[in-house]
Design a protein around this motif. Sequence first.
Motif, PDB file in Angstrom:
ATOM      1  N   ARG A 169      -0.951  -7.692  47.030  1.00  0.00           N
ATOM      2  CA  ARG A 169      -1.244  -6.748  46.427  1.00  0.00           C
ATOM      3  C   ARG A 169      -1.750  -6.880  44.615  1.00  0.00           C
ATOM      4  NH1 ARG A 169       2.408  -2.422  46.371  1.00  0.00           N
ATOM      5  NH2 ARG A 169       0.566  -0.560  45.881  1.00  0.00           N
ATOM      6  N   SER A 170      -3.040  -6.065  43.926  1.00  0.00           N
ATOM      7  CA  SER A 170      -2.926  -6.116  42.703  1.00  0.00           C
ATOM      8  C   SER A 170      -1.685  -5.341  41.794  1.00  0.00           C
ATOM      9  CB  SER A 170      -3.796  -5.494  42.264  1.00  0.00           C
ATOM     10  OG  SER A 170      -5.007  -5.616  43.238  1.00  0.00           O
ATOM     11  N   SER A 171      -0.225  -4.735  42.456  1.00  0.00           N
ATOM     12  CA  SER A 171       0.063  -3.820  41.030  1.00  0.00           C
ATOM     13  C   SER A 171       0.616  -4.198  41.469  1.00  0.00           C
ATOM     14  CB  SER A 171       0.592  -2.545  41.852  1.00  0.00           C
ATOM     15  OG  SER A 171       0.946  -2.087  43.662  1.00  0.00           O
ATOM     16  N   SER A 172       2.003  -5.404  42.332  1.00  0.00           N
ATOM     17  CA  SER A 172       2.674  -6.611  42.323  1.00  0.00           C
ATOM     18  C   SER A 172       2.769  -7.752  41.234  1.00  0.00           C
ATOM     19  CB  SER A 172       2.959  -7.380  43.827  1.00  0.00           C
ATOM     20  OG  SER A 172       3.359  -5.942  44.775  1.00  0.00           O
ATOM     21  N   TYR A 173       0.916  -8.212  42.034  1.00  0.00           N
ATOM     22  CA  TYR A 173       0.999  -9.720  40.486  1.00  0.00           C
ATOM     23  C   TYR A 173       0.867  -9.193  39.334  1.00  0.00           C
ATOM     24  CZ  TYR A 173      -1.076 -13.559  39.902  1.00  0.00           C
ATOM     25  OH  TYR A 173      -0.928 -14.514  39.286  1.00  0.00           O
ATOM     26  N   TYR A 174       0.482  -7.856  39.033  1.00  0.00           N
ATOM     27  CA  TYR A 174      -0.048  -7.747  37.765  1.00  0.00           C
ATOM     28  C   TYR A 174       1.661  -7.363  37.100  1.00  0.00           C
ATOM     29  CZ  TYR A 174       0.053  -4.053  33.758  1.00  0.00           C
ATOM     30  OH  TYR A 174      -0.128  -3.788  32.627  1.00  0.00           O
ATOM     31  N   TRP A 175       2.181  -6.757  37.793  1.00  0.00           N
ATOM     32  CA  TRP A 175       4.251  -7.022  37.523  1.00  0.00           C
ATOM     33  C   TRP A 175       4.308  -8.584  37.030  1.00  0.00           C
ATOM     34  CZ3 TRP A 175       4.433  -2.160  40.999  1.00  0.00           C
ATOM     35  CH2 TRP A 175       4.587  -1.257  40.554  1.00  0.00           C
ATOM     36  N   PHE A 176       4.328  -9.406  38.103  1.00  0.00           N
ATOM     37  CA  PHE A 176       4.403  -9.953  38.381  1.00  0.00           C
ATOM     38  C   PHE A 176       4.150 -10.543  36.895  1.00  0.00           C
ATOM     39  CE2 PHE A 176       3.245 -14.951  38.825  1.00  0.00           C
ATOM     40  CZ  PHE A 176       4.614 -15.606  38.619  1.00  0.00           C
ATOM     41  N   LEU A 177       2.562 -10.956  36.510  1.00  0.00           N
ATOM     42  CA  LEU A 177       1.721 -11.202  35.475  1.00  0.00           C
ATOM     43  C   LEU A 177       2.995 -10.584  34.110  1.00  0.00           C
ATOM     44  CD1 LEU A 177      -1.898 -10.942  35.762  1.00  0.00           C
ATOM     45  CD2 LEU A 177      -0.286 -12.933  35.334  1.00  0.00           C
ATOM     46  N   LEU A 178       3.020  -9.899  33.678  1.00  0.00           N
ATOM     47  CA  LEU A 178       3.677  -9.157  32.830  1.00  0.00           C
ATOM     48  C   LEU A 178       5.325 -10.223  32.381  1.00  0.00           C
ATOM     49  CD1 LEU A 178       3.375  -5.090  33.092  1.00  0.00           C
ATOM     50  CD2 LEU A 178       2.787  -7.031  31.481  1.00  0.00           C
ATOM     51  N   VAL A 179       5.943 -10.251  33.949  1.00  0.00           N
ATOM     52  CA  VAL A 179       7.487 -10.826  33.601  1.00  0.00           C
ATOM     53  C   VAL A 179       7.262 -12.634  33.356  1.00  0.00           C
ATOM     54  CG1 VAL A 179       9.420 -11.130  34.948  1.00  0.00           C
ATOM     55  CG2 VAL A 179       8.606  -9.079  34.787  1.00  0.00           C
ATOM     56  N   ALA A 180       5.910 -13.205  33.607  1.00  0.00           N
ATOM     57  CA  ALA A 180       6.075 -14.104  33.817  1.00  0.00           C
ATOM     58  C   ALA A 180       5.842 -14.436  32.442  1.00  0.00           C
ATOM     59  CB  ALA A 180       4.861 -14.699  34.706  1.00  0.00           C
ATOM     60  N   VAL A 181       4.637 -14.020  32.160  1.00  0.00           N
ATOM     61  CA  VAL A 181       4.111 -13.536  30.173  1.00  0.00           C
ATOM     62  C   VAL A 181       4.903 -13.586  29.285  1.00  0.00           C
ATOM     63  CG1 VAL A 181       2.539 -13.433  28.929  1.00  0.00           C
ATOM     64  CG2 VAL A 181       1.735 -13.741  31.155  1.00  0.00           C
ATOM     65  N   ALA A 182       5.844 -12.342  29.380  1.00  0.00           N
ATOM     66  CA  ALA A 182       7.138 -12.209  28.490  1.00  0.00           C
ATOM     67  C   ALA A 182       7.843 -13.382  28.522  1.00  0.00           C
ATOM     68  CB  ALA A 182       7.633 -10.437  28.976  1.00  0.00           C
ATOM     69  N   LEU A 183       8.679 -13.963  29.983  1.00  0.00           N
ATOM     70  CA  LEU A 183       9.335 -15.226  29.363  1.00  0.00           C
ATOM     71  C   LEU A 183       8.748 -15.263  28.299  1.00  0.00           C
ATOM     72  CD1 LEU A 183      10.691 -14.847  33.010  1.00  0.00           C
ATOM     73  CD2 LEU A 183      11.721 -13.793  30.701  1.00  0.00           C
ATOM     74  N   LEU A 184       7.687 -16.287  28.644  1.00  0.00           N
ATOM     75  CA  LEU A 184       7.093 -17.600  27.477  1.00  0.00           C
ATOM     76  C   LEU A 184       6.215 -17.053  27.186  1.00  0.00           C
ATOM     77  CD1 LEU A 184       3.600 -18.123  30.627  1.00  0.00           C
ATOM     78  CD2 LEU A 184       5.938 -19.911  30.333  1.00  0.00           C
ATOM     79  N   ILE A 185       6.755 -16.114  26.442  1.00  0.00           N
ATOM     80  CA  ILE A 185       6.174 -15.389  25.093  1.00  0.00           C
ATOM     81  C   ILE A 185       7.286 -15.739  24.612  1.00  0.00           C
ATOM     82  CG2 ILE A 185       5.468 -14.226  23.266  1.00  0.00           C
ATOM     83  CD1 ILE A 185       3.460 -12.685  25.509  1.00  0.00           C
ATOM     84  N   GLY A 186       8.289 -15.158  24.748  1.00  0.00           N
ATOM     85  CA  GLY A 186      10.102 -15.249  24.354  1.00  0.00           C
ATOM     86  C   GLY A 186      10.387 -17.095  24.343  1.00  0.00           C
ATOM     87  N   MET A 187      10.249 -17.249  24.906  1.00  0.00           N
ATOM     88  CA  MET A 187      10.342 -19.167  24.658  1.00  0.00           C
ATOM     89  C   MET A 187       9.868 -19.971  23.855  1.00  0.00           C
ATOM     90  SD  MET A 187       9.220 -22.567  27.600  1.00  0.00           S
ATOM     91  CE  MET A 187       7.654 -22.042  27.205  1.00  0.00           C
ATOM     92  N   LEU A 188       7.810 -19.195  24.008  1.00  0.00           N
ATOM     93  CA  LEU A 188       7.087 -19.807  22.464  1.00  0.00           C
ATOM     94  C   LEU A 188       8.150 -19.368  20.984  1.00  0.00           C
ATOM     95  CD1 LEU A 188       3.727 -19.517  24.040  1.00  0.00           C
ATOM     96  CD2 LEU A 188       5.152 -21.462  23.743  1.00  0.00           C
ATOM     97  N   TRP A 189       8.613 -18.096  21.217  1.00  0.00           N
ATOM     98  CA  TRP A 189       9.213 -17.543  19.965  1.00  0.00           C
ATOM     99  C   TRP A 189       9.606 -18.090  19.534  1.00  0.00           C
ATOM    100  CZ3 TRP A 189      13.042 -15.410  17.080  1.00  0.00           C
ATOM    101  CH2 TRP A 189      12.815 -15.184  16.342  1.00  0.00           C
ATOM    102  N   TRP A 190      11.179 -18.505  20.185  1.00  0.00           N
ATOM    103  CA  TRP A 190      12.218 -19.336  19.856  1.00  0.00           C
ATOM    104  C   TRP A 190      11.455 -20.877  19.734  1.00  0.00           C
ATOM    105  CZ3 TRP A 190      14.032 -23.615  23.122  1.00  0.00           C
ATOM    106  CH2 TRP A 190      15.516 -24.066  22.544  1.00  0.00           C
ATOM    107  N   ILE A 191      10.417 -21.991  20.056  1.00  0.00           N
ATOM    108  CA  ILE A 191      10.245 -23.087  19.608  1.00  0.00           C
ATOM    109  C   ILE A 191      10.409 -23.002  18.126  1.00  0.00           C
ATOM    110  CG2 ILE A 191       8.574 -25.093  20.619  1.00  0.00           C
ATOM    111  CD1 ILE A 191       9.055 -24.180  23.408  1.00  0.00           C
ATOM    112  N   LEU A 192       9.185 -22.070  18.513  1.00  0.00           N
ATOM    113  CA  LEU A 192       8.307 -22.251  17.367  1.00  0.00           C
ATOM    114  C   LEU A 192       8.949 -20.960  15.737  1.00  0.00           C
ATOM    115  CD1 LEU A 192       4.803 -20.934  18.466  1.00  0.00           C
ATOM    116  CD2 LEU A 192       5.006 -23.721  18.069  1.00  0.00           C
TER     117      LEU A 192
END
Length: 651
Positions: A466-489
């Motif tokens: 479902r679009s809503s389910s994948y959208y929520w997954f996108l938000l969580v996944a991208v937020a985790l990646l952004i947090g990791m990049l913030w820590w690295i950079l």
Amino acid sequence: MATQMILAVLNALSMGMAIFLVAAGITLIFGLLKILNMAQGAFFMIGAYLAFSIIGHQQLSLPAFIGVALLAGLAVGLLGLLTDRLILSRLRHVDYHYMLIATFALMMVCHGVVKVIWGVNFFSVLPPKGLDQPLQIGTIFLSRYSVFVIAAGLVTYAILEIAIHRLWVGKLMQSLASKPWMCALLGINVSLGLTLSVMFAFFLAGFAGGLMLPLQSLSPQLGDAYLLYGFFAIIIGGLGNIRGAMLGAILLGLVNSLNTILLPQWPGIAIYVVLAVFLFFRPEGLFPSLAAQPEDSSDQNEAAMSGPVSHRKNWFRVGSLLFVAALSLPFWADGGLLYIAGSAVIYALFALSWNILFGYTGLASFGHAAFFAIGAYFTGVMLRDWPQVPFLLILLGCGVAGALVAGLLGALALRRLAGIFLAVLTIALAEVTRLLISYSDFLGREDGLVGIPRPVLDGLGIDLSRSSSYYWFLLVAVALLIGMLWWILHGRFGRLLLITRQDPDRAAFLGVNVIRVRTMSFMLSGAVAAIAGGLYAPWARIVTLEQVSFLASTQPVLNAMLGGVHSFWGPLIGAGIFAALEYGTRTFVGLSEMMMGALLLLIILAAPNGVIGLWRAYTTAKRAGTTDRKEGSVTPEENSPRRLADGHSQS
């Protein structure tokens, strides 16, 4: 066999002259301003459209046809005057990367204007009378128009060769390119000389567009291929060298003809192989340049990569509120708005990957869509043919694939290339990726991959269909990646990137392996871009060549510049603003592209540090004003040099 070889040589010369007519203008502008004009192909296209507007579907005589081409060239030359006054003259003393991005934005504006005025349909024009019939030499039939194009290219080259190397005009142009300050001391109007030269370069683009109009169908994509080949010709021949551009164009024509004969199943691929050989083993080209490559001036327009520590909590608070608001979107938004929002989240991550290179490392990539496409196609194939593979493992594979390709490119290129050469090489990478995909039945050729299924997280038992389910997954996944990049950079690696950007020579003196740091930055950037592509494939459920097109690489550039390249959060903010603009202009053909390019131009000219830079300037001025009022200090006007001088004279 002899007939086939003669025809191949004729086609090679015809294509070579067509490339040269575009490359000549690029060479002249580089020789003067030391930039590659990304918009040269777009003005070539505008010249062709202007000529079509005059000719229509009628068949002109040869003199009338040449006259129309000259009129198109003059009109484009006037556009060159406007471009120089409004854009180029304002950016001559800033980091040359900003000039490259500005001409890239100008190209987008031109594409949008063409679509708005002339539409997206294909048009064709008949050759002039007398050139529409074949020329028979014995048993060989040649195209009269191809012979005419060869002659036109040779005449243009002869005029430029004499003007640049034999006449005082050429000597003056070379002096303006090498020692403008000395010319100014001698009383020469440097600004006027540069403007006239830019106008002549644009005239060549418009004239070439009108002259070669009968060779191909007229469409908004007409100038892209000629622009790329023009870049390749001047790289092979030598930047800023008109003789090198001529030989490079002929060499590309011969290589393409041999490619057609020997490898008909892989059309056009040999050109990129030859380009790679020259870039890696002879990056200076066949002839020495009349103007050296611009120095790395990355310290210009420099700003802190992160705001004051006291404001970081505020950024996290704002980000948390926006994240919560985004989580609620599926409960009240329609399908179209939800799709735009999900795409914005993905493109925010994509823009952040590009800014790792430009904002932190000082390297400009204009073919970053290649890494995005690698991840998108890899994920699409895996979900289509091997759905049993865990989706998180597929995303990890995307990151590994993007890092490997970027690492190979960085290991080969960064030891020999930088700046403009690297920009052209990344463009070539994107184009090679596009060609390889278009040749592959497995990847869908021109149609791409359609009907990509959405995954199921087996280990967690979560269905993302479902679009809503994948959208929520996108938000969580991208937020985790952004947090990791913030820590690295914001750690040791990020500090190494900033050091190598600001002063690579001093960093090397202090023991920093600059090449290795830049290569690792390239690998991190490529990995994140590929993961963004991997997230995009099941969201859009279709992946086509548009994801790796020449213009697709403008997306992260626009988002990062709009938000601010000197801030970690800038690309994310830029992606949100751009998504809102795209949603508002989605029904207007060409208008969205024109607005994007115009907005990017406005940012570079008025606020090169983006929205974040404007906000920091505002808060700094406000804080300074508050401090002045509290301490009872004088106002800026009272503290101006003129008021102080007046007060000193009175005392």
